[in-house]
Design an enzyme around this catalytic site. Sequence first.
Site, PDB file in Angstrom:
ATOM      1  N   SER A 144       0.858  -1.189   0.000  1.00 57.78           N
ATOM      2  CA  SER A 144       0.000   0.000   0.000  1.00 57.78           C
ATOM      3  C   SER A 144       0.888   1.231   0.000  1.00 57.78           C
ATOM      4  O   SER A 144       2.010   1.196   0.538  1.00 57.78           O
ATOM      5  CB  SER A 144      -0.868   0.023   1.267  1.00 57.78           C
ATOM      6  OG  SER A 144      -1.412   1.323   1.466  1.00 57.78           O
ATOM      7  N   TYR A 158      -1.874  -1.192   9.957  1.00 55.37           N
ATOM      8  CA  TYR A 158      -2.012  -1.512   8.523  1.00 55.37           C
ATOM      9  C   TYR A 158      -0.732  -1.118   7.778  1.00 55.37           C
ATOM     10  O   TYR A 158      -0.163  -1.925   7.024  1.00 55.37           O
ATOM     11  CB  TYR A 158      -3.223  -0.770   7.966  1.00 55.37           C
ATOM     12  CG  TYR A 158      -3.452  -0.954   6.492  1.00 55.37           C
ATOM     13  CD1 TYR A 158      -4.059  -2.105   5.993  1.00 55.37           C
ATOM     14  CD2 TYR A 158      -3.064   0.022   5.573  1.00 55.37           C
ATOM     15  CE1 TYR A 158      -4.273  -2.276   4.632  1.00 55.37           C
ATOM     16  CE2 TYR A 158      -3.276  -0.140   4.213  1.00 55.37           C
ATOM     17  CZ  TYR A 158      -3.879  -1.286   3.751  1.00 55.37           C
ATOM     18  OH  TYR A 158      -4.078  -1.455   2.402  1.00 55.37           O
TER      19      TYR A 158
HETATM   20  N1  LIG Z   1      -8.915  -0.370  -1.549  1.00 57.24           N
HETATM   21  C1  LIG Z   1      -7.816   0.369  -1.415  1.00 57.24           C
HETATM   22  O1  LIG Z   1      -7.844   1.600  -1.447  1.00 57.24           O
HETATM   23  C2  LIG Z   1      -6.492  -0.308  -1.244  1.00 57.24           C
HETATM   24  C3  LIG Z   1      -5.337   0.490  -1.317  1.00 57.24           C
HETATM   25  C4  LIG Z   1      -4.097  -0.121  -1.152  1.00 57.24           C
HETATM   26  C5  LIG Z   1      -4.029  -1.476  -0.928  1.00 57.24           C
HETATM   27  N2  LIG Z   1      -5.177  -2.214  -0.841  1.00 57.24           N
HETATM   28  C6  LIG Z   1      -5.037  -3.627  -0.589  1.00 57.24           C
HETATM   29  O2  LIG Z   1      -5.643  -4.363  -1.628  1.00 57.24           O
HETATM   30  C7  LIG Z   1      -6.104  -5.604  -1.120  1.00 57.24           C
HETATM   31  C8  LIG Z   1      -7.548  -5.810  -1.494  1.00 57.24           C
HETATM   32  O3  LIG Z   1      -8.284  -4.723  -0.973  1.00 57.24           O
HETATM   33  P1  LIG Z   1      -9.803  -4.439  -1.364  1.00 57.24           P
HETATM   34  O4  LIG Z   1      -9.971  -2.973  -1.375  1.00 57.24           O
HETATM   35  O5  LIG Z   1     -10.169  -5.237  -2.553  1.00 57.24           O
HETATM   36  O6  LIG Z   1     -10.530  -4.997  -0.063  1.00 57.24           O
HETATM   37  P2  LIG Z   1     -11.805  -5.981   0.063  1.00 57.24           P
HETATM   38  O7  LIG Z   1     -12.180  -5.956   1.492  1.00 57.24           O
HETATM   39  O8  LIG Z   1     -12.824  -5.611  -0.971  1.00 57.24           O
HETATM   40  O9  LIG Z   1     -11.202  -7.398  -0.335  1.00 57.24           O
HETATM   41  C9  LIG Z   1     -10.383  -8.119   0.520  1.00 57.24           C
HETATM   42  C10 LIG Z   1     -10.740  -9.580   0.365  1.00 57.24           C
HETATM   43  O10 LIG Z   1      -9.855 -10.345   1.184  1.00 57.24           O
HETATM   44  C11 LIG Z   1     -10.627 -11.289   1.877  1.00 57.24           C
HETATM   45  N3  LIG Z   1      -9.967 -11.635   3.138  1.00 57.24           N
HETATM   46  C12 LIG Z   1      -9.831 -10.868   4.235  1.00 57.24           C
HETATM   47  N4  LIG Z   1      -9.209 -11.553   5.201  1.00 57.24           N
HETATM   48  C13 LIG Z   1      -8.940 -12.790   4.688  1.00 57.24           C
HETATM   49  C14 LIG Z   1      -8.331 -13.936   5.204  1.00 57.24           C
HETATM   50  N5  LIG Z   1      -7.855 -13.974   6.465  1.00 57.24           N
HETATM   51  N6  LIG Z   1      -8.227 -15.025   4.408  1.00 57.24           N
HETATM   52  C15 LIG Z   1      -8.707 -14.993   3.139  1.00 57.24           C
HETATM   53  N7  LIG Z   1      -9.313 -13.928   2.598  1.00 57.24           N
HETATM   54  C16 LIG Z   1      -9.426 -12.833   3.370  1.00 57.24           C
HETATM   55  C17 LIG Z   1     -11.972 -10.637   2.132  1.00 57.24           C
HETATM   56  O11 LIG Z   1     -12.979 -11.604   2.394  1.00 57.24           O
HETATM   57  C18 LIG Z   1     -12.165  -9.879   0.835  1.00 57.24           C
HETATM   58  O12 LIG Z   1     -12.833 -10.661  -0.122  1.00 57.24           O
HETATM   59  C19 LIG Z   1      -5.846  -5.580   0.386  1.00 57.24           C
HETATM   60  O13 LIG Z   1      -4.626  -6.234   0.670  1.00 57.24           O
HETATM   61  C20 LIG Z   1      -5.730  -4.097   0.674  1.00 57.24           C
HETATM   62  O14 LIG Z   1      -4.946  -3.839   1.813  1.00 57.24           O
HETATM   63  C21 LIG Z   1      -6.407  -1.665  -1.007  1.00 57.24           C
END
Ligand SMILES: NC(=O)c1ccc[n+]([C@@H]2O[C@H](COP(=O)([O-])OP(=O)(O)OC[C@H]3O[C@@H](n4cnc5c(N)ncnc54)[C@H](O)[C@@H]3O)[C@@H](O)[C@H]2O)c1
Length: 255
Positions: A144, A158
């Site tokens: 991130s 985080y």
């Molecule tokens: N959305 C943003 O702005 C953003 C920015 C930077 C990084 N990220 C990273 O991108 C990735 C995806 O984020 P997103 O926005 O799609 O979030 P999201 O919550 O939509 O998706 C995350 C998915 O991971 C699954 N998950 C959570 N814990 C889990 C576990 N212990 N085992 C298996 N699956 C698990 C959830 O069920 C969900 O389907 C994450 O690592 C997040 O930190 C997101």
Amino acid sequence: MSRLAGKRALVTGAGGALGRASALAFAREGAAVAVVDVVDETAAETVELVRAAGGTALALHADVGEEAQVEAAVTAAVSAFGGLDVLFNNAGIMPHQDRSFLDADLELWRTISGTNLFGTLLFSKHAVPHLIAAGGGAVVNMSSFLAHLGTRFPQDAYAASKGALSSLTISMAVQLGPHGIRVNALAPGPIATAHVEQFFPDPQARQLRLDRVPLGRFGTPEDAAELALFLASDAASWLTGQVVVLDGGISCNYL
Ligand SMILES: NC(=O)c1ccc[n+]([C@@H]2O[C@H](COP(=O)([O-])OP(=O)(O)OC[C@H]3O[C@@H](n4cnc5c(N)ncnc54)[C@H](O)[C@@H]3O)[C@@H](O)[C@H]2O)c1
């Protein structure tokens, strides 16, 4: 469109916003995709979407922080597809209670690292031997921009978990290069998902963040998916050990 033709990919957290967009992009480019999530319903929905678009996908249950479940999911993907070429460690959590280190709740820190860091560690530990057996491949980790930037609105557990992932990415790249395996991470800025929007309590708070983005918008799940696809594909064949920031220019913007 065949940048991953014949490849076998596993995407964690692929029931969520960025993971789903990535699973769809990988499948569109010819990969068979193992869709891993701890939530079975959303994983099944992603598989349906991939299949409806003409792709190949398989839903697998695993909590990325539970080693036995991780091992079982990797084994199931390998036996369904005959091997594994691409691992995208995308699953992650960003709880709203996470604030400053000064108010640290160690249980919350353990929970966040348990998914974000240990999940990546465990899937890499169990999947990489199959990439080696396949003669090479690519690992993509999900960091991130907060791993590399401070903010007045801290999410320290985080950010620290993602910073550790950036480090792990570099070490994995050096160890796996001789096996023909590239390891890179993407480090997105705010992607306008429903979960992220909840961090902006009012229009002014949202605008404050938006004003920091030289490109004038938050990211989309597809922005992240296209970068993950590039890092996973042979188009990035001499790129390894890098953490690629994808943030519309936020991290370049001093004032
Ligand atoms: N959305 C943003 O702005 C953003 C920015 C930077 C990084 N990220 C990273 O991108 C990735 C995806 O984020 P997103 O926005 O799609 O979030 P999201 O919550 O939509 O998706 C995350 C998915 O991971 C699954 N998950 C959570 N814990 C889990 C576990 N212990 N085992 C298996 N699956 C698990 C959830 O069920 C969900 O389907 C994450 O690592 C997040 O930190 C997101």
